[in-house]
Design a protein around this motif. Structure first.
Motif, PDB file in Angstrom:
ATOM      1  N   ARG A   1       0.814  -1.191   0.000  1.00 12.39           N
ATOM      2  CA  ARG A   1       0.000   0.000   0.000  1.00 12.39           C
ATOM      3  C   ARG A   1       0.860   1.259   0.000  1.00 12.39           C
ATOM      4  NH1 ARG A   1      -4.989  -0.654  -1.972  1.00 12.39           N
ATOM      5  NH2 ARG A   1      -5.595  -2.802  -1.482  1.00 12.39           N
ATOM      6  N   THR A   2       2.110   1.122   0.405  1.00 13.47           N
ATOM      7  CA  THR A   2       3.034   2.241   0.317  1.00 13.47           C
ATOM      8  C   THR A   2       3.889   2.024  -0.930  1.00 13.47           C
ATOM      9  OG1 THR A   2       3.119   2.445   2.704  1.00 13.47           O
ATOM     10  CG2 THR A   2       4.875   3.526   1.446  1.00 13.47           C
ATOM     11  N   PRO A   3       3.867   2.942  -1.880  1.00  9.73           N
ATOM     12  CA  PRO A   3       4.580   2.710  -3.138  1.00  9.73           C
ATOM     13  C   PRO A   3       6.034   2.323  -2.914  1.00  9.73           C
ATOM     14  CG  PRO A   3       3.215   4.655  -3.303  1.00  9.73           C
ATOM     15  CD  PRO A   3       3.182   4.222  -1.866  1.00  9.73           C
ATOM     16  N   ARG A   4       6.373   1.137  -3.443  1.00  5.55           N
ATOM     17  CA  ARG A   4       7.735   0.606  -3.431  1.00  5.55           C
ATOM     18  C   ARG A   4       8.249   0.317  -2.026  1.00  5.55           C
ATOM     19  NH1 ARG A   4       7.418   3.967  -7.776  1.00  5.55           N
ATOM     20  NH2 ARG A   4       8.193   3.099  -9.724  1.00  5.55           N
ATOM     21  N   ALA A   5       7.407   0.247  -1.056  1.00  6.80           N
ATOM     22  CA  ALA A   5       7.842  -0.079   0.289  1.00  6.80           C
ATOM     23  C   ALA A   5       8.165  -1.552   0.370  1.00  6.80           C
ATOM     24  CB  ALA A   5       6.744   0.275   1.294  1.00  6.80           C
ATOM     25  N   GLY A   6       9.179  -1.899   1.137  1.00  4.65           N
ATOM     26  CA  GLY A   6       9.541  -3.288   1.360  1.00  4.65           C
ATOM     27  C   GLY A   6      10.531  -3.820   0.351  1.00  4.65           C
ATOM     28  N   ILE A   7      10.803  -3.085  -0.746  1.00  2.79           N
ATOM     29  CA  ILE A   7      11.838  -3.508  -1.701  1.00  2.79           C
ATOM     30  C   ILE A   7      12.748  -2.311  -1.924  1.00  2.79           C
ATOM     31  CG2 ILE A   7      12.291  -4.401  -4.006  1.00  2.79           C
ATOM     32  CD1 ILE A   7       9.721  -5.753  -4.016  1.00  2.79           C
ATOM     33  N   ALA A   8      13.764  -2.244  -1.125  1.00  3.63           N
ATOM     34  CA  ALA A   8      14.631  -1.072  -1.138  1.00  3.63           C
ATOM     35  C   ALA A   8      15.393  -0.941  -2.443  1.00  3.63           C
ATOM     36  CB  ALA A   8      15.623  -1.146   0.033  1.00  3.63           C
ATOM     37  N   LEU A   9      15.736  -2.058  -3.071  1.00  5.74           N
ATOM     38  CA  LEU A   9      16.541  -1.992  -4.284  1.00  5.74           C
ATOM     39  C   LEU A   9      15.761  -1.411  -5.453  1.00  5.74           C
ATOM     40  CD1 LEU A   9      18.495  -5.347  -4.200  1.00  5.74           C
ATOM     41  CD2 LEU A   9      19.337  -3.058  -3.692  1.00  5.74           C
ATOM     42  N   ALA A  10      14.451  -1.478  -5.392  1.00  4.66           N
ATOM     43  CA  ALA A  10      13.669  -0.985  -6.516  1.00  4.66           C
ATOM     44  C   ALA A  10      13.708   0.530  -6.602  1.00  4.66           C
ATOM     45  CB  ALA A  10      12.243  -1.457  -6.413  1.00  4.66           C
ATOM     46  N   SER A  11      13.860   1.213  -5.489  1.00  7.45           N
ATOM     47  CA  SER A  11      14.007   2.666  -5.507  1.00  7.45           C
ATOM     48  C   SER A  11      15.490   2.964  -5.356  1.00  7.45           C
ATOM     49  CB  SER A  11      13.216   3.303  -4.369  1.00  7.45           C
ATOM     50  OG  SER A  11      13.659   2.800  -3.129  1.00  7.45           O
ATOM     51  N   THR A  12      16.036   3.701  -6.303  1.00 11.85           N
ATOM     52  CA  THR A  12      17.475   3.957  -6.322  1.00 11.85           C
ATOM     53  C   THR A  12      17.755   5.297  -5.669  1.00 11.85           C
ATOM     54  OG1 THR A  12      17.555   2.789  -8.409  1.00 11.85           O
ATOM     55  CG2 THR A  12      19.493   4.058  -7.817  1.00 11.85           C
ATOM     56  N   PRO A  13      18.250   5.326  -4.464  1.00 18.07           N
ATOM     57  CA  PRO A  13      18.506   6.600  -3.794  1.00 18.07           C
ATOM     58  C   PRO A  13      19.470   7.451  -4.607  1.00 18.07           C
ATOM     59  CG  PRO A  13      18.663   4.775  -2.251  1.00 18.07           C
ATOM     60  CD  PRO A  13      18.593   4.185  -3.615  1.00 18.07           C
ATOM     61  N   GLY A  14      19.152   8.731  -4.744  1.00 19.63           N
ATOM     62  CA  GLY A  14      20.039   9.641  -5.455  1.00 19.63           C
ATOM     63  C   GLY A  14      19.911   9.546  -6.957  1.00 19.63           C
ATOM     64  N   VAL A  15      19.058   8.677  -7.477  1.00 23.02           N
ATOM     65  CA  VAL A  15      18.887   8.506  -8.917  1.00 23.02           C
ATOM     66  C   VAL A  15      17.417   8.676  -9.243  1.00 23.02           C
ATOM     67  CG1 VAL A  15      19.173   6.971 -10.887  1.00 23.02           C
ATOM     68  CG2 VAL A  15      20.855   6.958  -9.030  1.00 23.02           C
ATOM     69  N   ASP A  16      17.129   9.454 -10.306  1.00 22.08           N
ATOM     70  CA  ASP A  16      15.745   9.667 -10.712  1.00 22.08           C
ATOM     71  C   ASP A  16      15.130   8.362 -11.184  1.00 22.08           C
ATOM     72  OD1 ASP A  16      15.985  12.317 -10.105  1.00 22.08           O
ATOM     73  OD2 ASP A  16      16.520  12.917 -12.154  1.00 22.08           O
ATOM     74  N   ALA A  17      13.794   8.289 -11.034  1.00 23.61           N
ATOM     75  CA  ALA A  17      13.100   7.049 -11.389  1.00 23.61           C
ATOM     76  C   ALA A  17      13.124   6.783 -12.886  1.00 23.61           C
ATOM     77  CB  ALA A  17      11.653   7.114 -10.899  1.00 23.61           C
ATOM     78  N   ASP A  18      13.352   7.842 -13.694  1.00 25.06           N
ATOM     79  CA  ASP A  18      13.358   7.646 -15.136  1.00 25.06           C
ATOM     80  C   ASP A  18      14.764   7.463 -15.697  1.00 25.06           C
ATOM     81  OD1 ASP A  18      14.259  10.168 -14.648  1.00 25.06           O
ATOM     82  OD2 ASP A  18      13.005  11.161 -16.159  1.00 25.06           O
ATOM     83  N   GLU A  19      15.746   7.150 -14.836  1.00 21.03           N
ATOM     84  CA  GLU A  19      17.118   6.942 -15.282  1.00 21.03           C
ATOM     85  C   GLU A  19      17.511   5.472 -15.151  1.00 21.03           C
ATOM     86  OE1 GLU A  19      19.855   9.415 -13.277  1.00 21.03           O
ATOM     87  OE2 GLU A  19      19.057  11.301 -14.099  1.00 21.03           O
ATOM     88  N   LEU A  20      18.359   5.032 -16.071  1.00 20.32           N
ATOM     89  CA  LEU A  20      18.906   3.678 -16.006  1.00 20.32           C
ATOM     90  C   LEU A  20      20.042   3.645 -14.981  1.00 20.32           C
ATOM     91  CD1 LEU A  20      19.644   1.316 -18.924  1.00 20.32           C
ATOM     92  CD2 LEU A  20      21.492   1.836 -17.347  1.00 20.32           C
ATOM     93  N   THR A  21      20.089   2.562 -14.201  1.00 18.69           N
ATOM     94  CA  THR A  21      21.109   2.429 -13.161  1.00 18.69           C
ATOM     95  C   THR A  21      21.756   1.062 -13.255  1.00 18.69           C
ATOM     96  OG1 THR A  21      19.753   3.823 -11.722  1.00 18.69           O
ATOM     97  CG2 THR A  21      21.569   2.610 -10.697  1.00 18.69           C
ATOM     98  N   ARG A  22      23.103   1.050 -13.198  1.00 17.57           N
ATOM     99  CA  ARG A  22      23.836  -0.223 -13.190  1.00 17.57           C
ATOM    100  C   ARG A  22      24.987  -0.111 -12.198  1.00 17.57           C
ATOM    101  NH1 ARG A  22      28.235  -2.317 -16.317  1.00 17.57           N
ATOM    102  NH2 ARG A  22      28.187  -0.470 -17.650  1.00 17.57           N
ATOM    103  N   SER A  23      25.140  -1.141 -11.384  1.00 15.48           N
ATOM    104  CA  SER A  23      26.211  -1.169 -10.393  1.00 15.48           C
ATOM    105  C   SER A  23      26.885  -2.537 -10.439  1.00 15.48           C
ATOM    106  CB  SER A  23      25.661  -0.904  -8.983  1.00 15.48           C
ATOM    107  OG  SER A  23      26.700  -1.013  -8.027  1.00 15.48           O
ATOM    108  N   ASP A  24      28.223  -2.538 -10.574  1.00 13.69           N
ATOM    109  CA  ASP A  24      28.958  -3.801 -10.591  1.00 13.69           C
ATOM    110  C   ASP A  24      29.003  -4.446  -9.209  1.00 13.69           C
ATOM    111  OD1 ASP A  24      29.444  -3.646 -13.275  1.00 13.69           O
ATOM    112  OD2 ASP A  24      31.366  -2.622 -13.055  1.00 13.69           O
ATOM    113  N   ASP A  25      28.961  -3.627  -8.165  1.00 15.62           N
ATOM    114  CA  ASP A  25      28.968  -4.164  -6.796  1.00 15.62           C
ATOM    115  C   ASP A  25      28.250  -3.162  -5.911  1.00 15.62           C
ATOM    116  OD1 ASP A  25      29.354  -5.385  -4.402  1.00 15.62           O
ATOM    117  OD2 ASP A  25      31.521  -5.605  -4.598  1.00 15.62           O
ATOM    118  N   ILE A  26      27.000  -3.485  -5.610  1.00 13.35           N
ATOM    119  CA  ILE A  26      26.181  -2.547  -4.853  1.00 13.35           C
ATOM    120  C   ILE A  26      26.686  -2.366  -3.425  1.00 13.35           C
ATOM    121  CG2 ILE A  26      24.504  -4.227  -3.993  1.00 13.35           C
ATOM    122  CD1 ILE A  26      22.332  -2.216  -4.606  1.00 13.35           C
ATOM    123  N   THR A  27      27.435  -3.363  -2.920  1.00 14.45           N
ATOM    124  CA  THR A  27      27.918  -3.269  -1.536  1.00 14.45           C
ATOM    125  C   THR A  27      28.995  -2.208  -1.384  1.00 14.45           C
ATOM    126  OG1 THR A  27      29.550  -5.013  -1.938  1.00 14.45           O
ATOM    127  CG2 THR A  27      27.382  -5.693  -1.146  1.00 14.45           C
TER     128      THR A  27
END
Length: 669
Positions: A325-351
């Motif tokens: 019921r809260t948009p994108r709540a519970g899946i932190a990876l789906a929302s990319t902090p510091g990155v707009d929702a309409d941008e492509l994001t790729r990380s070789d090592d998220i840690t």
């Protein structure tokens, strides 16, 4: 040529002797003069005669000898002259041949010089081409298998200029997967039964482990024939084609990529159920990118208009649809902090990615899924620019996703956005169509009910007006009769309008009962004249029926056909000036029959022809003011024609009249 003086010398001597004898004779005539010599005249004469005879003999001998010698000399002279002429002719012929040979030799010398110059130029060009093209030259002794390589040939295999090359060493430089094919190609080229052609592409392994592609070409030279034929030399070139092969592989990979994206696109765009669509996109994209798991998150509105998020998971283990019921709540990876929702994001090592420093490691990953290190997320954007959702993919190993995976995921996301737009438009269209059908049913029900409710009082009005006209309620004055006639005329007109509305509602609702059968066209047309003749006579119009006496038959409902034709004739009568002409004709073809109603009225412009068949449309109120109607006649007529498997079309020219064509199926046989 012999000296002629040799032949004539004896003759000269004889002549001198005769001259001497003549002189002696003259001396004999002078005895006194000769006396001192001691000779008498007789003795002198004898001496002279003897001398003359001897001289004659000698002269004859020498003359004969001279003549023979002269003949021999002349013959010899002729032979010598003939030989000289022959020798001269031979000398001239030889000189001519010598001149020809000299000319040929000179020409061949020039050609040899030109060929030598061209050969030098070709050698220079070949040397330049070999140098600039980085081509290596090699030669193999077919008997000893010894090799000679140029420096560039060695460089193509990653070897130094001083490297010692043998045939076995050469095979060691070939990739193990291509070694057998290369050796077989060499053996086939030097086989006496072959044409000596050698051409193969293979991989070479450099000493540092680098893999390069080589294009090798050559030809074996043979001597002898039959069983004695054998290879005496084997020469060729090598060229490093690694760049070309990588480019071709990139093109093939690009083609496979495009084909895959197109395949996925064709699959997802054909899906109109949004839940199956999202799950299909998630499965396909996760499999193609090589992710261990993926997710598709998108926002929807509930019945109260409040947003909530749906997410579909793919991977191992399989997860059902989840909601929040809260948009994108519970899946932190789906929302990319510091990155707009309409941008492509790729990380070789998220840690170790600074964009995720504030996140607890692996926060929001569903239970049973591996932890995420490689991360890829792409937005799903509609054609209007709105963000519909976000695809993201994860893998427990670092550095898994590449630029190619970005392109794949972006392509799939583009198809997904189109498919989601289509699915939502389809849902909206289906809902709108359902609403329109419901409204149409309500309208049809209303028109039907209204028509029935209105017809009851109209029938009562007609009945009471008729009773008053007949004088049942008492005497009726002339003025009252005129008023009653107006009431009856308007009642009939109003009833006609209501019937049109009722018929239109029935046709549009599909409630028209048809009873099609095979009907002669002439029967359909001939029944019209009695019905319209009074109106024709009142308008002073000429009526003609052309080509309506044939044996063609239509498969249709005769009552509905008559209704359509009467409506067409009524319109023609309305819009044709007095003195005009109305014509009805028929034609038949292999599968249809056509009945045409043409008039010489005012006509209609081409841009308004189709509008005539729209319900409640009257193109010019000024023309119809004397004959008010609902504008439903042509609409009902076309619907009836199409319900019977035919059609109704129109042609018109302003100022020249109109022609309406009713097309009906032709009866079988």
């Amino acid at each position: 040529m012999p000296d002629s003086s040799l032949y004539w010398r004896p003759v000269d001597q004889l002549r001198r002797m005769l001259n001497h004898a003549s002189q002696l004779y003259e001396m004999s005539a002078m005895p006194a003069a000769m006396a001192p010599l001691g000779l008498d005249v007789a003795g002198i004469a004898i001496v002279i005669a003897v001398l003359v005879a001897a001289g004659a003999i000698v002269a004859g001998v020498f003359a004969r000898i001279g003549l023979r010698a002269h003949a021999e000399a002349a013959e010899r002279e002729r032979q010598l002259r003939r030989q000289a002429e022959i020798a001269q002719s031979e000398a001239q012929r030889f000189a001519s041949q010598l001149q020809v040979h000299a000319t040929k030799l000179e020409r061949q010398t020039d050609e040899a010089r030109s060929l030598a110059a061209e050969l030098r130029t070709a050698e220079e060009r070949l040397r330049l081409a070999v140098t600039s093209a980085d081509i290596g030259i090699w030669e193999i002794d077919p008997v000893t298998r010894s090799l000679e390589w140029s420096d560039r040939c060695k460089a193509a295999f990653g070897l130094g200029a001083d490297a010692d090359i043998t045939y076995d060493r050469f095979l060691e430089c070939v990739h193990p997967g291509d070694r057998a094919a290369v050796d077989a190609a060499v053996r086939a080229a030097i086989d006496p039964r072959s044409d000596g052609e050698y051409r193969i592409e293979y991989r070479a392994c450099w000493p540092d482990g680098t893999i390069r592609w080589i294009d090798a070409r050559g030809r074996a030279i043979f001597e002898g024939v039959g069983d004695a034929r054998h290879a005496v030399s084997f020469t060729g070139t090598v060229l490093d084609i690694t760049t070309r092969m990588r480019a071709e592989e990139a093109l093939r990979d690009e083609a496979r990529l495009v084909e895959t994206i197109q395949r996925i696109g064709s699959v997802v765009t054909a899906e109109l159920d949004i839940e199956r669509l999202v799950q299909r996109v998630t499965d396909e994209a996760t499999a193609f990118t090589g992710a261990e798991f993926g997710a598709f998150l998108y926002d929807v509105l509930d019945s109260d208009g409040k947003p909530y998020t749906l997410y579909y998971m793919a991977g191992v283990p399989r997860s059902p649809v989840g909601t929040s019921r809260t948009p994108r709540a519970g899946i932190a990876l789906a929302s990319t902090p510091g990155v707009d929702a309409d941008e492509l994001t790729r990380s070789d090592d998220i840690t170790s990615d600074p964009r995720y420093e504030h996140l607890v490691p692996f926060q929001g990953i569903p239970e049973g899924y591996p932890p995420v290190r490689s991360y890829l997320a792409v937005p799903v954007i509609s054609r209007t620019g709105a963000v519909l959702g976000r695809l993201f993919f994860g893998h427990s190993l670092p550095g898994i996703f590449t630029v190619r995976d970005e392109r794949v995921a972006t392509g799939i996301a583009s198809w997904a956005s189109v498919a989601m737009d289509n699915a939502r438009l389809y849902e909206q269209e289906r809902a709108s169509r359902a609403e329109a059908q419901a409204a149409n049913r309500v309208k049809s029900d209303f028109l039907t009910t209204m028509s029935h409710e209105l017809r009851t009082p109209l029938n009562a009005i007609a009945g009471y007006a008729e009773l008053l006209t007949l004088g049942v309620r008492g005497p009726v004055t002339k003025e009252q009769r005129e008023d009653l006639a107006r009431i009856q005329r308007n009642q009939r007109h109003l009833l006609s309008l209501i019937n049109d509305i009722l018929n239109f509602a029935r046709v549009e609702a599909g409630h028209v009962d048809l009873e099609p059968r095979d009907v002669p066209v002439r029967d359909l047309v001939s029944a019209l004249r009695p019905l319209v003749e009074p109106q024709m006579r009142a308008r002073s119009l000429e009526y003609a029926c052309v080509g309506c006496d044939g044996w063609a038959r239509a498969h249709a409902d005769p009552d509905k056909v008559q209704q359509v034709l009467l409506n067409l004739l009524s319109n023609a009568i309305k819009f044709t000036e007095p003195g005009g002409r109305i014509t009805v004709d028929s034609q038949s073809r292999s599968d249809v029959v056509m009945i045409r109603v043409c008039d010489t009225g005012s006509g209609v412009s081409a841009d308004k022809l189709e509008r005539m068949f729209e319900p409640f449309v009257q193109l010019d109120r000024r023309l119809t003011s004397a004959h008010e109607g609902t504008g439903l006649g042509l609409a009902i007529s076309r619907d009836l024609a199409r319900a019977m498997g035919g059609d109704l079309t129109a042609e018109s020219t302003v100022g020249a009249g109109s022609c309406f064509t009713l097309t009906l199926p032709r009866a079988a046989g």
